[in-house]
Design a protein around this motif. Sequence first.
Motif, short mmCIF file in Angstrom:
data_model
loop_
_atom_site.label_atom_id
_atom_site.label_comp_id
_atom_site.label_asym_id
_atom_site.label_seq_id
_atom_site.Cartn_x
_atom_site.Cartn_y
_atom_site.Cartn_z
N VAL A 1 34.46 -21.88 70.38
CA VAL A 1 33.10 -22.16 70.50
C VAL A 1 32.35 -20.61 70.58
N ALA A 2 33.29 -19.50 70.98
CA ALA A 2 32.83 -18.16 70.96
C ALA A 2 32.25 -17.75 69.40
N GLY A 3 33.09 -18.35 68.56
CA GLY A 3 32.86 -17.84 67.07
C GLY A 3 31.49 -18.81 66.67
N LEU A 4 31.56 -20.00 67.06
CA LEU A 4 30.23 -20.94 66.72
C LEU A 4 29.21 -20.38 67.06
N ARG B 1 26.91 -19.79 63.41
CA ARG B 1 27.26 -21.15 62.99
C ARG B 1 26.63 -22.39 63.63
N LEU B 2 26.22 -22.15 64.86
CA LEU B 2 25.64 -23.25 65.79
C LEU B 2 24.28 -23.22 65.21
N ALA B 3 23.59 -22.18 65.00
CA ALA B 3 22.09 -22.27 64.34
C ALA B 3 21.93 -23.17 63.26
N TYR B 4 23.12 -22.67 62.33
CA TYR B 4 23.11 -23.26 60.95
C TYR B 4 23.31 -24.67 61.02
N VAL C 1 17.74 -32.92 67.94
CA VAL C 1 19.22 -32.77 67.32
C VAL C 1 20.18 -31.91 68.39
N ALA C 2 19.47 -30.87 68.77
CA ALA C 2 20.53 -30.05 69.55
C ALA C 2 20.56 -30.41 70.93
N ALA C 3 19.81 -31.34 71.43
CA ALA C 3 20.25 -32.02 72.73
C ALA C 3 21.36 -33.25 72.44
N GLU C 4 21.36 -33.76 71.20
CA GLU C 4 22.49 -34.70 70.97
C GLU C 4 23.68 -33.96 70.79
N TRP C 5 23.73 -33.02 69.98
CA TRP C 5 24.79 -32.31 69.54
C TRP C 5 25.60 -31.89 71.02
N PHE C 6 24.86 -31.38 71.94
CA PHE C 6 25.15 -30.86 73.18
C PHE C 6 25.96 -32.12 73.95
N LEU C 7 25.25 -33.08 74.00
CA LEU C 7 25.88 -34.38 74.68
C LEU C 7 27.09 -34.72 74.08
N ALA D 1 18.70 -18.97 73.85
CA ALA D 1 18.65 -17.57 73.27
C ALA D 1 18.37 -17.60 71.78
N GLN D 2 19.07 -18.80 71.10
CA GLN D 2 18.74 -18.79 69.64
C GLN D 2 17.64 -19.75 69.14
N ARG D 3 16.92 -20.11 70.40
CA ARG D 3 15.67 -21.07 70.25
C ARG D 3 15.83 -22.37 69.38
N LEU D 4 17.23 -22.79 69.94
CA LEU D 4 17.38 -24.27 69.42
C LEU D 4 16.96 -25.45 70.37
N ALA D 5 17.06 -24.98 71.52
CA ALA D 5 16.84 -26.08 72.63
C ALA D 5 16.25 -25.33 73.91
N ASP D 6 15.46 -26.01 74.79
CA ASP D 6 15.01 -25.65 76.08
C ASP D 6 16.47 -25.59 76.90
N GLU D 7 16.62 -24.45 77.74
CA GLU D 7 17.62 -24.51 78.61
C GLU D 7 17.57 -25.29 79.59
N SER D 8 16.42 -25.81 79.98
CA SER D 8 16.12 -26.64 81.20
C SER D 8 16.53 -27.97 80.69
N VAL D 9 16.05 -28.47 79.61
CA VAL D 9 16.52 -29.88 78.96
C VAL D 9 18.03 -30.03 79.18
#
Length: 749
Positions: free
Chosen positions: A526-529, A544-547, A563-569, A670-678
């Motif tokens: 996960v650190a490399g991701l 790699r996460l942003a990509y 998509v980011a929220a689904e990936w996180f879930l 921080a990488q503008r992929l999702a809202d932290e609060s969500v």
Amino acid sequence: MATPDPAGPPATLGADPLDHPDPARAADAAATENLLRCWIRETGGVRPAGDTLCIPLTASGIVLRVPVRFWSATGWHRFGRPTLDGAPSGAPPVDAVTLAALLVREAAYAARAAGSTHHADPAHHVAPAHRAESGHRGVSPDSADAPHGADPGHRAGPAPRPDAAGQADPGHRPDAAHRAVPTDLADAAHPDGAATRTHQADAAHPDTAHADGAHPDTAYADASHAVAAHADAASVDAAPADAADPDMPDPDRGPADAADEAAALVGRVADSVRRTAAFLAERRSAPTDPAAYGPFLTAEQSLVLGHPLHPTPKSREGLSEAEARVYSPELRGAFPLHWLAVDHSVLAQDSAWTRHGRPVSAAQLVAGLAGPELPALPEGTVPLPLHPWQAREIRHRPAVAALFDAGLLHDLGPYGPAWYPTSSVRTVYRPDAPAMLKLSLALRITNSRRENLRKELHRGVEVHRLLRGGGLFARWRAACPGAPGFDIVRDPAWLAVDGPDGTQLTGLDVVVRHNPFGPADDAVCVAGLTSPRPWPGQTVLRSRLAYTIARLAVRTGRPLRTVAAEWFLRYLRSVVRPILWLDGAAGIALEAHQQNTLVLLDPEGWPVGGRYRDNQGYYFRESRRAELGRLLPGIGERSDTFVPDDVTDERFAYYLGVNNVLGLIGAFGAQRLADESVLLAAFRRFLADAASGPARTGSTLPARLLEAPTLRCKANLLTRLRGLDELVGPVDTQSVYVTVANPLVAGAM
């Protein structure tokens, strides 16, 4: 269709300093951000009202002005280049080495100021909360303690005072005398080496944050005051019940030692910046990974910037430039192993490895990995692989030299095919080999010299036997179904050397780690991701996460943040839930920080499983000793793995909760992929279900993360400032933890 870029920062902030075309400038920017993140977390800094963070440095009579590119609820802030308030137009920004020197100077000043009012009150002492009995250390040897955590800037209010048992007294409000007790960086830099649990001062409270006429955007009115005011902070890793008074001077540590440690920290910052610049230059000139590497090795060698909340993530003391070229994963290093022949009379080994149902000894495993190129061995010896750097270093140790002189060790030299260093530097991998090798390496990497301890070798074999027998693994898989599922990367065998009198020698050993990854398995730590790095055809750093998230958004036609929220879930279900189940069902908590945790991705990039690696990072709950003993008689006798439940709770909350999941949320934000609060809301729902819903796991961690207003968090700047090695030595030389606000609790943000 073009791959969408994540939303960028406000245009007024300009280009990201990490994308500067000069790799030295980009590396310096990364190091500066790391130092600022550490300082804010470890001194209780708060979010500024505007887009500039002002940090008064009283000891130097100056104020740092830091542009805020992104403020994170979980600690992964983004900053521009800091400047000195009042500096003339055209003056250069403050570089990382200068910043490190200023922060060290401020910490030392705070320590002296605090020491002048310091009084020894037994009520202030930290209760014995850690492993004096177990000796278990809470930091992975394969780790830079991988990333992130809850941000102390969003404070829930003054921290409750610890009572005599180390528990919070909710009715206590610290008075002025209590607030004068030095904490955090003050204790870390104090020449007496004091390390006490203290209380949050009113200066850090929102009602008084702008006292003394401070600038309205100032994070705290006075940096040295903040150092002395941060809540419940610098409790070093443990203290036995009969430990010396932590408020008394350490006879082994005086002002000269403190000055040496401060200078060493600044030097390590410079070393880390220099090495990071070399990594960036190499990766920018050759961003495409060799096709023969495969996904696992590519991911292991892509952690270019390192831990975002460590002051010296790429410092490697003792490694020359020529050696760095060969031994660094970031430079795609590869090298043959250095081999010794060890006489049977001084050989120690154990193995639970089987092949077709038959046991295979560690000596047989290693001999098979050596291959046909190894020369004939002296009679009565077995081969032992070493890291080449270690092979040179150990010759200077008297006990090892005596074994060579006695003919009990024979130097065979470097032989065999190239092995590739993984993200830990000292664990090596070969795509065609059935095993990886975790080697001892006495380099100081991040906080520790990375040499295996004998109890860790026993621990790896013990965990393999525990999972293999008694039905535990079958129950785990049944409770967390799906392929490929979650598992532990096993460490079922080891070789080491003892002295002729049976004394265990450190540094002459190897862990034989099972290699479960095929050429197509996309297993990513996960650190490399989450770490930004150069990419082919791009001028900006990207993780790699942003990509992956951007590519999935194109493929599915859905918004990036959806998509980011689904990936996180899916990550929570595939990786986090099985770890919680193992704790609840068996009383085994994993030190699952981001570098120890691998996520398995399907061909599209969705999480479908996970793996945990680290033969040190296990916490067997003391309350489950009898139950585990029935599964594996004698468990813990040599591995020293049983830990009091309260300590397990604290460390499990940090490694899985703060470092892993909250750190992942921080990377998304921080990488503008999702809202932290969500994502925080989604994590709360997941935890509620894991605590008491249909998918409850039995672990106490979900309720703790949902209810505790504060969490304990590792302080890497403090740890480095004290010159601590987290893996060896007495308890008072282990890591430092601070208390931070829990962003999952209402009002903590």
